[in-house]
Structure formats: C-alpha cells, structure tokens
Write a protein that holds these residues in place. Structure first.
Motif, PDB file in Angstrom:
ATOM      1  N   SER A   9       2.739  -1.064   5.542  1.00 47.79           N
ATOM      2  CA  SER A   9       2.578  -1.284   4.109  1.00 47.79           C
ATOM      3  C   SER A   9       3.842  -0.922   3.329  1.00 47.79           C
ATOM      4  O   SER A   9       4.731  -0.227   3.817  1.00 47.79           O
ATOM      5  CB  SER A   9       1.403  -0.463   3.581  1.00 47.79           C
ATOM      6  OG  SER A   9       1.633   0.920   3.782  1.00 47.79           O
ATOM      7  N   TRP A  37       4.667   1.170   0.072  1.00 42.67           N
ATOM      8  CA  TRP A  37       3.924   2.236  -0.585  1.00 42.67           C
ATOM      9  C   TRP A  37       4.811   3.171  -1.388  1.00 42.67           C
ATOM     10  O   TRP A  37       6.009   3.240  -1.181  1.00 42.67           O
ATOM     11  CB  TRP A  37       3.121   3.028   0.440  1.00 42.67           C
ATOM     12  CG  TRP A  37       3.967   3.733   1.477  1.00 42.67           C
ATOM     13  CD1 TRP A  37       4.530   3.179   2.591  1.00 42.67           C
ATOM     14  CD2 TRP A  37       4.359   5.094   1.474  1.00 42.67           C
ATOM     15  NE1 TRP A  37       5.238   4.132   3.284  1.00 42.67           N
ATOM     16  CE2 TRP A  37       5.145   5.319   2.627  1.00 42.67           C
ATOM     17  CE3 TRP A  37       4.126   6.169   0.623  1.00 42.67           C
ATOM     18  CZ2 TRP A  37       5.694   6.560   2.938  1.00 42.67           C
ATOM     19  CZ3 TRP A  37       4.673   7.410   0.931  1.00 42.67           C
ATOM     20  CH2 TRP A  37       5.438   7.582   2.088  1.00 42.67           C
ATOM     21  N   ILE A  68       0.429  -1.142  -0.542  1.00 43.42           N
ATOM     22  CA  ILE A  68       0.174  -2.584  -0.521  1.00 43.42           C
ATOM     23  C   ILE A  68       0.454  -3.040   0.907  1.00 43.42           C
ATOM     24  O   ILE A  68       1.578  -2.901   1.399  1.00 43.42           O
ATOM     25  CB  ILE A  68       1.104  -3.339  -1.493  1.00 43.42           C
ATOM     26  CG1 ILE A  68       0.978  -2.775  -2.916  1.00 43.42           C
ATOM     27  CG2 ILE A  68       0.815  -4.838  -1.458  1.00 43.42           C
ATOM     28  CD1 ILE A  68       2.060  -3.255  -3.874  1.00 43.42           C
ATOM     29  N   ARG A 114       0.143  -8.838   2.161  1.00 43.41           N
ATOM     30  CA  ARG A 114      -0.167  -9.218   0.789  1.00 43.41           C
ATOM     31  C   ARG A 114       1.094  -9.437  -0.054  1.00 43.41           C
ATOM     32  O   ARG A 114       1.015  -9.716  -1.248  1.00 43.41           O
ATOM     33  CB  ARG A 114      -1.058  -8.158   0.152  1.00 43.41           C
ATOM     34  CG  ARG A 114      -2.383  -8.021   0.937  1.00 43.41           C
ATOM     35  CD  ARG A 114      -3.279  -7.002   0.359  1.00 43.41           C
ATOM     36  NE  ARG A 114      -3.923  -7.586  -0.822  1.00 43.41           N
ATOM     37  CZ  ARG A 114      -4.678  -6.885  -1.652  1.00 43.41           C
ATOM     38  NH1 ARG A 114      -4.858  -5.610  -1.465  1.00 43.41           N
ATOM     39  NH2 ARG A 114      -5.228  -7.482  -2.688  1.00 43.41           N
ATOM     40  N   CYS A 115       2.263  -9.325   0.581  1.00 41.37           N
ATOM     41  CA  CYS A 115       3.556  -9.525  -0.099  1.00 41.37           C
ATOM     42  C   CYS A 115       4.447 -10.424   0.729  1.00 41.37           C
ATOM     43  O   CYS A 115       5.596 -10.087   1.008  1.00 41.37           O
ATOM     44  CB  CYS A 115       4.249  -8.183  -0.319  1.00 41.37           C
ATOM     45  SG  CYS A 115       3.648  -7.271  -1.711  1.00 41.37           S
ATOM     46  N   TRP A 174       1.718  -9.158  -7.674  1.00 43.82           N
ATOM     47  CA  TRP A 174       1.714  -7.697  -7.549  1.00 43.82           C
ATOM     48  C   TRP A 174       2.459  -7.046  -8.708  1.00 43.82           C
ATOM     49  O   TRP A 174       2.025  -6.020  -9.239  1.00 43.82           O
ATOM     50  CB  TRP A 174       2.289  -7.242  -6.205  1.00 43.82           C
ATOM     51  CG  TRP A 174       1.219  -7.205  -5.167  1.00 43.82           C
ATOM     52  CD1 TRP A 174       1.075  -8.050  -4.114  1.00 43.82           C
ATOM     53  CD2 TRP A 174       0.120  -6.305  -5.109  1.00 43.82           C
ATOM     54  NE1 TRP A 174      -0.057  -7.719  -3.406  1.00 43.82           N
ATOM     55  CE2 TRP A 174      -0.657  -6.648  -3.996  1.00 43.82           C
ATOM     56  CE3 TRP A 174      -0.294  -5.228  -5.894  1.00 43.82           C
ATOM     57  CZ2 TRP A 174      -1.816  -5.961  -3.644  1.00 43.82           C
ATOM     58  CZ3 TRP A 174      -1.447  -4.542  -5.548  1.00 43.82           C
ATOM     59  CH2 TRP A 174      -2.189  -4.913  -4.432  1.00 43.82           C
TER      60      TRP A 174
END
Length: 141
Positions: free
Chosen positions: A22, A24, A87, A91-92, A101
């Motif tokens: 992730s 973060w 995240i 998702r990116c 985002w």
C-alpha cells in the motif's frame, strides 16, 4: 491489464504488485507535524501588521517537514502496526485513480500536513520514487 502507474517499495525498491502492499501515511506523524507547525508559528512569527502574519526567510527554512507518504510491500513494511491511512496499490494504478484519491483526500483536514503534493508532482514529472508512470506523461506548461 496494463497499468499507467506503478508503486515502488521504499524499502526494497521493487514494484509492488496488486494485493502486496500500500501507499500509506503514519497518522502519528501527521499529528506530530500539526504540533510542530503550531510550535514553529509561536517561535518564529514576527509581530503581526494589519492582521498579516510575517516570517523571516531564515525562519521559513526551519519550517517542519510534512509527514511522508510511503509505499511498501506488506513484507517490507517497517511499521506494520502504525496507525496508518493506507491506500492499497491496486487502487492507484491509473491517472484517474490518482485524481479521484486526491479529490477524496482534499476533504481530509490533515492532508496539508503530508507530502501528498510531492507524490503527485513526482508522478507527474516522472521523477517520483513512490508512484511512477509506466510511460512518461506529456506536460503542457
């Protein structure tokens, strides 16, 4: 499916695959930055004139560094128990994801206490170390 953006682990410097890590930020560091900025303002502020607060150039050089966003594989995470806002990398993976985002994060009062702008700038200029485009984007300046 080809990705437009790749997340690079801060620890091992390898790409983070979907489901393996992730992007973060440590919320304790965000809180500490808030405290540091408040203290900085008290120590460095010049007397206000016409309700405008001023600071010397040298005092601006000591402005506290914002809380950094990081990217890690779950296995490489040096602080797995941190109180993090995370995240998942899947998702990116596109510019649209990054825009969505960013829009979401702009609603968070603490975003200004992070270096999210550096994440965006680094990705946009293909100079980032956390989020990297697979194809250098065209910039219209």
């Amino acid at each position: 499916m080809a990705h437009e953006l790749i997340a690079i682990c801060d620890e091992c410097k390898q790409a983070v695959a979907d489901g393996e890590g992730s992007l973060w930020v440590d919320m304790a560091e965000v809180d500490q930055h808030t405290i540091n900025v408040r203290a900085w303002k008290q120590l460095e502020a010049k007397p206000a004139t016409d309700r405008l607060q001023t600071y010397s150039f040298s005092s601006l050089l000591s402005y506290p560094e914002p809380a950094p966003w990081r990217v890690h594989h779950a296995a490489c995470d040096p602080a797995p128990d941190a109180n993090a806002y995370a995240i998942e990398v899947h998702r990116c993976r596109s510019w649209a994801d990054l825009v969505v985002w960013t829009s979401h994060l702009m609603g968070k009062s603490w975003l200004a206490h992070t270096d999210w702008s550096k994440v965006l700038e680094g990705a946009g200029e293909s100079l980032g170390r956390r989020i990297v485009p697979t194809v250098p984007p065209t910039l219209h300046r």
